[in-house]
Design a protein around this motif. Structure first.
Motif, mmCIF file in Angstrom:
data_model
loop_
_atom_site.group_PDB
_atom_site.id
_atom_site.type_symbol
_atom_site.label_atom_id
_atom_site.label_comp_id
_atom_site.label_asym_id
_atom_site.label_seq_id
_atom_site.Cartn_x
_atom_site.Cartn_y
_atom_site.Cartn_z
ATOM 1 N N UNK A 173 0.831 -1.206 0.000
ATOM 2 C CA UNK A 173 0.000 0.000 0.000
ATOM 3 C C UNK A 173 0.866 1.257 0.000
ATOM 4 N N UNK A 174 1.971 1.238 0.746
ATOM 5 C CA UNK A 174 2.874 2.398 0.772
ATOM 6 C C UNK A 174 3.427 2.682 -0.623
ATOM 7 N N UNK A 175 3.871 1.634 -1.302
ATOM 8 C CA UNK A 175 4.439 1.803 -2.638
ATOM 9 C C UNK A 175 3.367 2.152 -3.669
ATOM 10 N N UNK A 176 2.143 1.627 -3.465
ATOM 11 C CA UNK A 176 1.038 1.963 -4.372
ATOM 12 C C UNK A 176 0.726 3.452 -4.278
ATOM 13 N N UNK A 177 0.718 3.981 -3.057
ATOM 14 C CA UNK A 177 0.460 5.409 -2.874
ATOM 15 C C UNK A 177 1.593 6.247 -3.462
ATOM 16 N N UNK A 178 2.822 5.782 -3.317
ATOM 17 C CA UNK A 178 3.981 6.519 -3.831
ATOM 18 C C UNK A 178 3.947 6.630 -5.355
ATOM 19 N N UNK A 198 1.189 5.985 -7.352
ATOM 20 C CA UNK A 198 -0.169 6.199 -7.866
ATOM 21 C C UNK A 198 -0.657 5.024 -8.710
ATOM 22 N N UNK A 199 -0.410 3.815 -8.204
ATOM 23 C CA UNK A 199 -0.891 2.603 -8.864
ATOM 24 C C UNK A 199 -1.519 1.721 -7.790
ATOM 25 N N UNK A 200 -2.148 0.628 -8.215
ATOM 26 C CA UNK A 200 -2.791 -0.254 -7.237
ATOM 27 C C UNK A 200 -1.745 -1.126 -6.537
ATOM 28 N N UNK A 201 -2.133 -1.648 -5.379
ATOM 29 C CA UNK A 201 -1.247 -2.542 -4.626
ATOM 30 C C UNK A 201 -0.994 -3.815 -5.420
ATOM 31 N N UNK A 202 -1.994 -4.254 -6.178
ATOM 32 C CA UNK A 202 -1.840 -5.447 -7.021
ATOM 33 C C UNK A 202 -0.782 -5.209 -8.097
ATOM 34 N N UNK A 203 -0.759 -4.019 -8.682
ATOM 35 C CA UNK A 203 0.244 -3.701 -9.706
ATOM 36 C C UNK A 203 1.645 -3.678 -9.087
ATOM 37 N N UNK A 204 1.764 -3.169 -7.865
ATOM 38 C CA UNK A 204 3.058 -3.175 -7.165
ATOM 39 C C UNK A 204 3.517 -4.615 -6.946
ATOM 40 N N UNK A 205 2.572 -5.483 -6.556
ATOM 41 C CA UNK A 205 2.903 -6.892 -6.352
ATOM 42 C C UNK A 205 3.364 -7.527 -7.655
ATOM 43 N N UNK A 206 2.728 -7.213 -8.763
ATOM 44 C CA UNK A 206 3.108 -7.742 -10.075
ATOM 45 C C UNK A 206 4.503 -7.257 -10.482
ATOM 46 N N UNK A 207 4.755 -5.957 -10.287
ATOM 47 C CA UNK A 207 6.087 -5.410 -10.609
ATOM 48 C C UNK A 207 7.162 -6.085 -9.756
ATOM 49 N N UNK A 208 6.855 -6.277 -8.492
ATOM 50 C CA UNK A 208 7.798 -6.946 -7.584
ATOM 51 C C UNK A 208 8.055 -8.382 -8.047
ATOM 52 N N UNK A 209 7.017 -9.114 -8.394
ATOM 53 C CA UNK A 209 7.149 -10.507 -8.838
ATOM 54 C C UNK A 209 7.974 -10.579 -10.121
#
Length: 195
Positions: A165-170, A172-183
C-alpha cells in the motif's frame, strides 16, 4: 661493508681493527641462521650460550646439575636457559612429511599436526560462490528499471520494509500492480543470478 660505512677516522682506531668486530658479528649471524631449519638462538643470553656451550662442556652427553650451575654462573645466564639451549643444540631437525622408505617405525609431524577442524577447500568454495553470487546480483539489479529497483529495495533490502500500500500510494498505482512489478523484478533477478 658495514664497517666501512660506519667507520669514523676521527675516533683514532684503524679500519682493520674496527672491521674485525663486524666480520665476527656477520659470521656469528650466519652460523645462527644456518645451524638448524628453525632459528636456535634469538635472545642475547641464547646467543651467548650457543657460542660458549660447546667450549665449556667437559664431556660428551648431557650436563649434570653442577655443570649447569657452573656454566650459568660463568656466562651470567639462568640455569633454565642453559638446559633449554642444550636441548635445542642436541636435538635434530625432523622432516615434516613421511620419509620415502617403507620403514614401519616412521615418525612424522604430518601424522599428528593435521587440522581436522578446518575444511579449507569448502571455505574457499563458499567464498568464491558468495563473491560470484554478489557480482551476479549487482549486475542483475543494475538491469532493472528505476521503479522496479525502488520496489525491490523498499520491499527486500531496506531495514524498514515498505508495504504494498505504501508503494502503491507513492507511484499512484494499485497494490496489485506493485505486487506484479515486484514478482516480475524477482523473476528477472532469479534468472540473472542462476539460483
Amino acid at each position: 661493508m658495514k664497517a666501512v660505512k660506519r667507520f669514523n677516522p676521527e675516533v683514532g682506531v684503524r679500519l682493520v681493527s674496527f672491521a674485525v668486530h663486524w666480520i665476527k658479528a656477520e659470521i656469528h649471524e650466519y652460523v645462527l641462521r644456518n645451524w638448524r631449519i628453525v632459528k636456535v638462538a634469538t635472545t642475547k643470553a641464547q646467543r651467548k650460550l650457543f657460542f660458549n656451550l660447546r667450549k665449556t662442556k667437559q664431556r660428551l652427553g648431557w650436563f649434570n646439575e653442577n655443570e649447569v650451575e657452573m656454566v650459568a654462573n660463568e656466562l651470567g645466564v639462568s640455569p633454565e636457559d642453559v638446559m633449554e639451549m642444550e636441548s635445542r643444540m642436541t636435538g635434530s631437525d625432523v622432516a615434516f612429511d613421511l620419509p620415502t622408505d617403507d620403514n614401519e617405525e616412521t615418525y612424522s609431524p604430518s601424522l599428528y599436526l593435521e587440522d581436522k577442524t578446518s575444511n579449507f577447500a569448502a571455505e574457499l568454495e563458499n567464498e568464491n560462490y558468495e563473491t560470484q553470487a554478489t557480482e551476479q546480483l549487482t549486475v542483475a539489479l543494475e538491469g532493472l528499471d528505476e521503479r522496479s529497483l525502488d520496489i525491490i529495495k523498499a520491499r527486500w533490502l531496506d531495514e524498514n520494509k515498505a508495504t504494498l500500500q505504501d508503494l502503491a500510494a507513492k507511484y499512484n498505482i494499485s497494490a496489485e500492480r506493485v505486487r506484479q512489478l515486484e514478482a516480475n523484478a524477482l523473476k528477472k533477478l532469479k534468472s540473472a543470478v542462476n539460483f
